[in-house]
Enzyme design. Structure first.
Site, PDB file in Angstrom:
ATOM      1  N   ASP A  62       0.804  -1.225   0.000  1.00  0.00           N
ATOM      2  CA  ASP A  62       0.000   0.000   0.000  1.00  0.00           C
ATOM      3  C   ASP A  62       0.842   1.282   0.000  1.00  0.00           C
ATOM      4  O   ASP A  62       0.353   2.346  -0.338  1.00  0.00           O
ATOM      5  CB  ASP A  62      -0.950   0.016   1.216  1.00  0.00           C
ATOM      6  N   HIS A  63       2.113   1.174   0.363  1.00  0.00           N
ATOM      7  CA  HIS A  63       2.934   2.380   0.473  1.00  0.00           C
ATOM      8  C   HIS A  63       3.662   2.702  -0.835  1.00  0.00           C
ATOM      9  O   HIS A  63       3.542   3.789  -1.368  1.00  0.00           O
ATOM     10  CB  HIS A  63       3.988   2.217   1.578  1.00  0.00           C
ATOM     11  N   ASP A 117       3.912  -1.063  11.261  1.00  0.00           N
ATOM     12  CA  ASP A 117       3.464   0.268  10.898  1.00  0.00           C
ATOM     13  C   ASP A 117       2.868   0.897  12.148  1.00  0.00           C
ATOM     14  O   ASP A 117       2.094   0.255  12.859  1.00  0.00           O
ATOM     15  CB  ASP A 117       2.412   0.212   9.788  1.00  0.00           C
ATOM     16  N   ARG A 377      -0.256  13.005   9.988  1.00  0.00           N
ATOM     17  CA  ARG A 377       1.080  13.581  10.263  1.00  0.00           C
ATOM     18  C   ARG A 377       1.377  14.734   9.326  1.00  0.00           C
ATOM     19  O   ARG A 377       1.056  14.653   8.134  1.00  0.00           O
ATOM     20  CB  ARG A 377       2.166  12.528  10.051  1.00  0.00           C
ATOM     21  N   SER A 531       6.905   7.211  12.973  1.00  0.00           N
ATOM     22  CA  SER A 531       6.682   5.908  12.339  1.00  0.00           C
ATOM     23  C   SER A 531       7.406   4.775  13.053  1.00  0.00           C
ATOM     24  O   SER A 531       8.217   4.986  13.951  1.00  0.00           O
ATOM     25  CB  SER A 531       7.156   5.966  10.894  1.00  0.00           C
ATOM     26  N   ARG A 533       9.272   2.741  11.243  1.00  0.00           N
ATOM     27  CA  ARG A 533      10.297   2.284  10.287  1.00  0.00           C
ATOM     28  C   ARG A 533      11.610   1.978  10.996  1.00  0.00           C
ATOM     29  O   ARG A 533      12.232   2.863  11.594  1.00  0.00           O
ATOM     30  CB  ARG A 533      10.478   3.304   9.157  1.00  0.00           C
TER      31      ARG A 533
HETATM   32  C1  MIC Z   1       4.128   6.536   8.166  1.00  0.00           C
HETATM   33  O1  MIC Z   1       2.955   6.874   8.215  1.00  0.00           O
HETATM   34  O2  MIC Z   1       5.061   7.266   8.541  1.00  0.00           O
HETATM   35  C2  MIC Z   1       4.456   5.149   7.644  1.00  0.00           C
HETATM   36  C3  MIC Z   1       5.108   5.330   6.347  1.00  0.00           C
HETATM   37  O3  MIC Z   1       3.276   4.423   7.455  1.00  0.00           O
HETATM   38  C4  MIC Z   1       5.356   4.447   8.663  1.00  0.00           C
HETATM   39  C5  MIC Z   1       5.916   3.184   8.214  1.00  0.00           C
HETATM   40  C6  MIC Z   1       7.077   3.335   7.282  1.00  0.00           C
HETATM   41  O4  MIC Z   1       7.891   4.231   7.442  1.00  0.00           O
HETATM   42  O5  MIC Z   1       7.177   2.506   6.375  1.00  0.00           O
HETATM   43  C7  MIC Z   1       4.678   4.213  10.019  1.00  0.00           C
HETATM   44  O6  MIC Z   1       3.802   4.929  10.397  1.00  0.00           O
HETATM   45  O7  MIC Z   1       5.130   3.314  10.772  1.00  0.00           O
HETATM   46 FE1  SF4 Z   2       0.006   4.936   4.991  1.00  0.00          FE
HETATM   47 FE2  SF4 Z   2       1.308   5.659   7.210  1.00  0.00          FE
HETATM   48 FE3  SF4 Z   2      -0.103   7.442   5.805  1.00  0.00          FE
HETATM   49 FE4  SF4 Z   2      -1.362   5.573   7.136  1.00  0.00          FE
HETATM   50  S1  SF4 Z   2      -0.105   7.190   8.005  1.00  0.00           S
HETATM   51  S2  SF4 Z   2      -1.817   6.225   5.068  1.00  0.00           S
HETATM   52  S3  SF4 Z   2       0.003   3.844   6.926  1.00  0.00           S
HETATM   53  S4  SF4 Z   2       1.719   6.357   5.139  1.00  0.00           S
END
Ligand code: MIC
Ligand code: SF4
Length: 638
Positions: A62-63, A117, A377, A531, A533
């Site tokens: 999905d990313h 995630d 975010r 996140s 990550r």
């Molecule tokens: C995000 O919203 O920052 C992400 C991308 O979903 C991350 C995960 C990632 O960095 O792959 C998260 O929230 O954990």
């Molecule tokens: Fe995707 Fe993270 Fe954004 Fe949710 S907050 S839509 S999981 S990138």
């Protein structure tokens, strides 16, 4: 007992349920997404277990769905084949955002879920105990290992009454962020209770538990009640329901009351989710981009609201308006009902059901743009445009801005609020998921050139290290390792992605750190928020970072640092932060013996002695001494 404790006690493997103590929990379900999943499955593979041991594991794509080169497509193929081999359900690109889809099709009240995630707590919307974690912790859960957390305090959030028209669930979580801030939730589970809960549907509850991540909370959840039953019923999953409500005399470690009728439309200002003000206080600011979507606000109800409001109306000519429905289910239902027509006709740009602009995968706004997003975010630069001003708001406020071209209170400009009905039956087409092979041994895992093997680390820190970077408070993982369409494709390629470490904060960091044998990063409060990550720990470790010394840490990042062998130290006296400068060489006694013997970690900087702390369990110290969790697991298996 409260709801959280009921679920914890059913899953407790070791430890006692006392705030501040380490507990180990049995994990029933896991989820991964593609940007963190590739690493997680490489780690899983390294553990040599032929079939996952969880009740259910799902791998979502999905990313990284923009395929501007072979990299993301390579990753998708790897995820598809490794899922088939090891017993994991695969959800291909186009199926939707992991949290939205998991809530619709797989979540079960009362079960534990960890996901690679940070927004995995979305599952708390149906009474799951769901945690965001690093990929390695998810891999460990898949091989049957428990998940370790520090037992949080459980805070009751008592919701009273009913929201007024044009005020929404998003405003409830924005209000909580205003009260608690991005670091206020650390070490806490927020449990939503009170009669106001009965006035919130599951998608509304999920918006709240999703964004409660931004509080720094361990997780958050709602009870599983008649509303949960009704939702699961409409999803054709009535059998998944069990009732889990707090006992009448349930005890909590704290209480916050939110009076829903007195809330009004709120908005988080750039560049932090807790910079919350009333919409009416910033009205009139011209808007360049509006985005409705992300795992926070892309449910069927959110999209239907958009369709109703936009019916026979046109988007303001100065606004680029993008809409991403959260799942294939949502998009299919929108199109079947004809509601999608209203959205398209208004002038919206329809994106695929994926994270998209939320993670900078396309739709970066223009220079200095004002962008209103229904996401969770708004850290500086996350949109892909460093000087863009990103605000976070509800779909209601986003729609008001899309139509008027400026920040506006929906109560002033949108007229009467349409009533959105939950559909009798959601369109449930589970053929979109790929079931794993019955016999995985014959499946070949396909690793294209973008999949680079794991790097082995060892504990080799001696008696000194050099400060390679000094940063301030609330550093997010987006600062440490940015995402976005240019960098995300290298999530399976550590040597390559590590070159982007701290790229937007200090472009010289990566080359500077690589030239230092043992590097230290010095940080402020809430270091590593955001996140899950693990690349935000892996990449610095690859660049020789051996210690992060901060005023305090965010939970998931702290766990990730330990998992990859970086020592997380905190200042005994936060004022000592001022004594350390970039380039300082810091001396200490032999690092290995300090950890082994549990001695104080005292650092000498330019003749001054700085006392630091490491509040780690024996298990965590052993992981560090082993050079990381993978090594520790291998050592303990021998
Ligand atoms: C995000 O919203 O920052 C992400 C991308 O979903 C991350 C995960 C990632 O960095 O792959 C998260 O929230 O954990
Ligand atoms: Fe995707 Fe993270 Fe954004 Fe949710 S907050 S839509 S999981 S990138």
């Amino acid at each position: 007992m409260n709801v959280a404790k009921k679920i914890i006690s059913k899953h407790l493997i070791s430890g006692s349920i006392e705030a501040g103590r380490e507990i180990a929990l049995k994990i029933d379900q896991t989820l991964t997404q593609d940007a963190t999943g590739t690493m997680a499955y490489l780690q899983y593979e390294a553990m040599g277990v032929p079939r996952v041991k969880t009740e259910l594991s799902v791998s979502y794509v999905d990313h990284n769905t923009l395929q501007s080169g072979f990299e993301n497509a390579d990753d998708h193929k790897f995820l598809q084949t490794i899922s088939a081999k090891y017993g994991i359900i695969f959800s291909p690109a186009g199926n939707g955002i992991c949290h939205q889809v998991h809530l619709e099709r797989f979540g079960v009240p009362g079960k534990t879920l960890i996901g690679s995630d940070s927004h995995t707590p979305t599952g708390g919307g149906i009474g799951m105990l769901a945690f965001g974690a690093g990929g390695l912790d998810v891999a460990c859960a898949m091989v049957g290992q428990p998940f370790y957390i520090t037992m949080p305090k459980i805070i009751k959030v008592r919701l009273v009454g009913k929201l007024r028209d044009w005020v929404s669930a998003k405003d409830i979580i924005l209000e909580l962020l205003r009260i608690e801030t991005v670091k206020g939730g650390r070490g806490k589970i927020y449990e939503f209770c009170g009669e106001g809960v009965k006035n919130l549907s599951v998608p509304e509850r999920a918006t709240i538990t999703n964004m409660a991540t931004e509080l720094g909370a361990t997780t958050s959840l709602f009870p599983s009640d008649e509303i949960t039953r009704d939702f699961l019923n409409r999803q054709g999953r009535a059998q998944a329901w069990t009732e889990i409500t707090p006992d009448e005399d349930a005890a909590y470690d704290g209480e916050i009351t939110i009076d829903l009728p007195s809330l009004e439309p709120l908005i988080a200002m750039p560049h932090m989710p807790d910079k919350v003000v009333k919409v009416k206080d910033v009205k009139g600011i011209k808007v360049d981009q509006v985005a409705i979507g992300s795992c926070t606000n892309s449910s069927f109800s959110d999209m239907m609201l958009a369709a109703e409001v936009l019916k026979n109306k046109k988007i303001n000519k100065n606004v680029s308006f993008v809409v991403s429905p959260g799942s294939k289910q949502v998009l299919a239902m929108l199109s079947k009902s004809g509601a999608l027509f209203n959205i398209i006709e208004s002038g919206a740009r329809i994106l695929e059901s994926a994270c998209g602009p939320c993670i900078g995968m396309g739709q970066a706004p223009k220079s200095k743009a004002v962008s209103l997003r229904t996401f969770n975010r708004n850290f500086e630069g996350r949109s892909g445009t460093k000087d863009a001003q990103v605000y976070l708001c509800s779909p209601e406020v986003a729609l008001a801005a899309a139509l008027t071209g400026e920040i506006a209170d929906p109560r002033d400009v949108l007229g009467g609020k349409p009533t959105i009905q939950m559909p009798e039956n959601f369109l449930a087409d589970d053929d979109q998921f790929q079931q794993p092979a019955a016999d995985g041994s014959k499946v070949e895992v396909i690793k294209g050139p973008n999949i680079v093997s794991l790097k082995q680390f060892s504990f080799d820190l001696k008696t000194d290290a050099t400060v390679a970077l000094k940063v301030g408070d609330n550093i997010s993982t987006d600062h440490i390792l940015p995402a976005g369409a240019k960098i995300l494709p290298f999530r399976s390629n550590l040597p390559k992605i590590s070159q982007f470490t701290y790229a937007a904060v200090d472009p010289d960091f990566a080359s500077r750190a690589k030239d230092i044998k043992d590097a230290i990063i010095v940080g402020g409060e809430n270091y590593g928020q955001g996140s899950s990550r693990e690349h935000a720990a892996l990449a610095p470790r690859f660049l020789n970072v051996k210690i992060v010394l901060a005023k305090s840490f965010a939970r998931i990042h702290l766990a990730n640092l330990i998992n990859f062998g970086i020592i997380p130290l905190t200042f005994d006296d936060p004022n000592d932060y001022d004594l350390i400068n970039l380039g300082d060489n810091l001396d200490f006694a032999d690092a290995a013996s300090i950890l082994k013997e549990g001695k104080d970690f005292i650092i000498e900087a330019g003749g001054k002695y700085i006392k630091t702390k490491y509040d780690l369990t024996r298990r965590q110290k052993d992981i560090l001494l082993a050079g990381g969790l993978l090594n520790w697991i291998k050592q303990n298996a021998d």
